[in-house]
Design a protein around this motif. Structure first.
Motif, PDB file in Angstrom:
ATOM      1  N   GLY A 129      46.302  26.136  37.032  1.00 53.08           N
ATOM      2  CA  GLY A 129      45.162  26.961  37.402  1.00 53.08           C
ATOM      3  C   GLY A 129      44.490  26.510  38.687  1.00 53.08           C
ATOM      4  N   ARG A 130      44.492  25.199  38.942  1.00 54.43           N
ATOM      5  CA  ARG A 130      43.885  24.692  40.178  1.00 54.43           C
ATOM      6  C   ARG A 130      44.607  25.236  41.397  1.00 54.43           C
ATOM      7  N   TYR A 131      45.930  25.314  41.320  1.00 53.49           N
ATOM      8  CA  TYR A 131      46.714  25.832  42.435  1.00 53.49           C
ATOM      9  C   TYR A 131      46.507  27.333  42.600  1.00 53.49           C
ATOM     10  N   ILE A 132      46.452  28.045  41.482  1.00 53.79           N
ATOM     11  CA  ILE A 132      46.281  29.491  41.537  1.00 53.79           C
ATOM     12  C   ILE A 132      44.917  29.862  42.103  1.00 53.79           C
ATOM     13  N   LYS A 133      43.916  29.037  41.853  1.00 57.29           N
ATOM     14  CA  LYS A 133      42.589  29.297  42.406  1.00 57.29           C
ATOM     15  C   LYS A 133      42.552  29.008  43.907  1.00 57.29           C
ATOM     16  N   SER A 134      43.247  27.974  44.328  1.00 57.36           N
ATOM     17  CA  SER A 134      43.236  27.614  45.746  1.00 57.36           C
ATOM     18  C   SER A 134      44.159  28.500  46.572  1.00 57.36           C
ATOM     19  N   LEU A 135      45.220  29.034  45.949  1.00 59.28           N
ATOM     20  CA  LEU A 135      46.158  29.911  46.642  1.00 59.28           C
ATOM     21  C   LEU A 135      46.446  31.109  45.734  1.00 59.28           C
ATOM     22  N   PRO A 136      45.570  32.118  45.742  1.00 62.45           N
ATOM     23  CA  PRO A 136      45.710  33.276  44.839  1.00 62.45           C
ATOM     24  C   PRO A 136      47.061  33.964  44.973  1.00 62.45           C
ATOM     25  N   LEU A 137      47.522  34.513  43.854  1.00 61.99           N
ATOM     26  CA  LEU A 137      48.789  35.236  43.853  1.00 61.99           C
ATOM     27  C   LEU A 137      48.688  36.525  44.660  1.00 61.99           C
ATOM     28  N   HIS A 138      47.502  37.146  44.652  1.00 59.87           N
ATOM     29  CA  HIS A 138      47.316  38.443  45.291  1.00 59.87           C
ATOM     30  C   HIS A 138      45.847  38.582  45.672  1.00 59.87           C
ATOM     31  N   HIS A 139      45.566  39.388  46.686  1.00 58.98           N
ATOM     32  CA  HIS A 139      44.178  39.507  47.148  1.00 58.98           C
ATOM     33  C   HIS A 139      43.260  40.139  46.103  1.00 58.98           C
ATOM     34  N   SER A 140      43.848  40.844  45.119  1.00 62.92           N
ATOM     35  CA  SER A 140      43.033  41.469  44.069  1.00 62.92           C
ATOM     36  C   SER A 140      42.685  40.494  42.949  1.00 62.92           C
ATOM     37  N   GLN A 141      43.162  39.278  43.017  1.00 60.53           N
ATOM     38  CA  GLN A 141      42.975  38.313  41.925  1.00 60.53           C
ATOM     39  C   GLN A 141      41.499  38.017  41.665  1.00 60.53           C
ATOM     40  N   LYS A 142      41.137  38.049  40.381  1.00 64.83           N
ATOM     41  CA  LYS A 142      39.787  37.699  39.945  1.00 64.83           C
ATOM     42  C   LYS A 142      39.879  36.688  38.808  1.00 64.83           C
ATOM     43  N   ILE A 143      38.970  35.742  38.803  1.00 56.10           N
ATOM     44  CA  ILE A 143      38.927  34.741  37.736  1.00 56.10           C
ATOM     45  C   ILE A 143      38.182  35.325  36.547  1.00 56.10           C
ATOM     46  N   VAL A 144      38.852  35.399  35.402  1.00 54.55           N
ATOM     47  CA  VAL A 144      38.244  35.928  34.181  1.00 54.55           C
ATOM     48  C   VAL A 144      37.678  34.790  33.342  1.00 54.55           C
ATOM     49  N   LYS A 145      38.406  33.685  33.307  1.00 54.90           N
ATOM     50  CA  LYS A 145      37.973  32.520  32.541  1.00 54.90           C
ATOM     51  C   LYS A 145      38.501  31.266  33.221  1.00 54.90           C
ATOM     52  N   ASP A 146      37.688  30.223  33.223  1.00 53.43           N
ATOM     53  CA  ASP A 146      38.116  28.972  33.858  1.00 53.43           C
ATOM     54  C   ASP A 146      37.403  27.805  33.193  1.00 53.43           C
ATOM     55  N   ASP A 147      38.145  27.022  32.415  1.00 55.45           N
ATOM     56  CA  ASP A 147      37.563  25.847  31.774  1.00 55.45           C
ATOM     57  C   ASP A 147      38.587  24.710  31.765  1.00 55.45           C
ATOM     58  N   GLU A 148      38.306  23.675  31.010  1.00 51.38           N
ATOM     59  CA  GLU A 148      39.186  22.502  30.987  1.00 51.38           C
ATOM     60  C   GLU A 148      40.534  22.801  30.337  1.00 51.38           C
ATOM     61  N   LYS A 149      40.603  23.846  29.523  1.00 51.65           N
ATOM     62  CA  LYS A 149      41.837  24.172  28.809  1.00 51.65           C
ATOM     63  C   LYS A 149      42.783  25.041  29.620  1.00 51.65           C
TER      64      LYS A 149
END
Length: 298
Positions: free
Chosen positions: A229-249
């Motif tokens: 998830g850290r990589y996906i947040k720093s380098l999104p898969l697509h410009h439409s990407q939105k974070i729905v949930k982000d926690d330690e799990k």
């Protein structure tokens, strides 16, 4: 001054102003220090610097403004396209240093990517000139002549592709520059259309865009483990990407794309670190693909 020196100097000025707003004297000091590393004399007059500002606007599409109250120069506005162009010039700058590059930089061996065609293609697109070239698909052993009205260029996965109207069937087609040869810019002008490259690829991942009337982009929900998830947040898969949930799990993201082969291959490349939550039919397709892969090892 030689062209190489001038390009290096412009790149260094941009690099300096991207890092911080600077006075003319601070820019001169920076160029002097960098000049020692490159083995060039980058000294310049105020008048030459004003010409450099104009060249930077032309080459990099970056406007440099002067703040009279603080007496500093600053870059007015930036864009991803500017950053990619500057990256290319930064690489050029690195290769021009006095250091023995082969000792400190290791390049992957790969076939030419067809970038030698870029200048000609850009010229044809901007001047609306039809082009003709030979093209060979990966899965075909023969080369075919193509007559195309070029509309734009797109990068994907370190390769460049030409997007244009194929005169034979009047459909938009995409061609890899590495498979293109004997490029000829014809004297025939094509009629300007309302084709918009950004809109055409708005919901695409990669270069494949379904052209069926029933093909529509879909909402995709993906769950990544916390590490990926850290990589996906720093380098999104697509410009439409939105974070729905982000926690330690885990990290859950949502995007809107066409469910193409390119996108499926991207999801499969993340292996066990991702799970497709929506849509169910796409999740089922990924599951079946993984089952077929597992059979290769049974």
């Amino acid at each position: 001054m030689a062209k190489t020196d001038a390009i290096l100097r412009l790149t260094l000025i941009v690099r300096k102003l991207k890092s911080q707003q600077s006075t003319f004297e601070e820019i001169l000091d920076f160029l002097e220090v960098e000049g020692e590393d490159y083995g060039y004399d980058f000294s310049l007059s105020k008048r030459t610097f004003q010409r450099d500002i104009q060249d930077i606007a032309s080459i990099f599409s970056l406007e440099i403004e002067y703040d009279f109250s603080r007496k500093v120069y600053t870059i007015a506005e930036e864009s991803p396209a500017n950053d990619r162009l500057i990256e290319a010039f930064d690489m050029f700058s690195a290769l021009e240093t006095k250091e023995r590059i082969p000792d400190i930089m290791y390049f992957e061996e790969r076939k030419p990517l067809g970038l030698n065609h870029l200048y000609g293609l850009i010229h044809a697109i901007k001047n609306r000139k039809a082009i003709e070239f030979d093209y060979q698909k990966y899965w075909e052993g023969i080369t075919r002549k193509r007559l195309i009205s070029p509309h734009g260029l797109k990068e994907f996965n370190q390769r460049w592709y030409l997007v244009g109207l194929n005169h034979e069937d009047q459909k938009i087609k995409i061609f890899g520059l590495d498979r293109l040869s004997d490029l000829q810019i014809t004297k025939f002008k094509f009629i300007e259309t309302d084709f918009n490259l950004s809109e055409y690829f708005k919901f695409c991942f990669g270069i494949i865009r379904p052209d069926g009337k029933d093909d529509q982009p879909e909402k995709v929900v993906l769950r990544f483990n916390s590490f990926k998830g850290r990589y996906i947040k720093s380098l999104p898969l697509h410009h439409s990407q939105k974070i729905v949930k982000d926690d330690e799990k885990d990290t859950i993201v949502e995007l809107k794309v066409y469910l193409t082969h390119d996108f499926k291959m991207e999801i499969l490349s993340h292996g066990h670190e991702v799970k497709v939550l929506e849509p169910s039919h796409f999740a089922k397709g990924i599951e079946e693909e993984l089952e077929q892969t597992l059979k290769q090892y049974n």
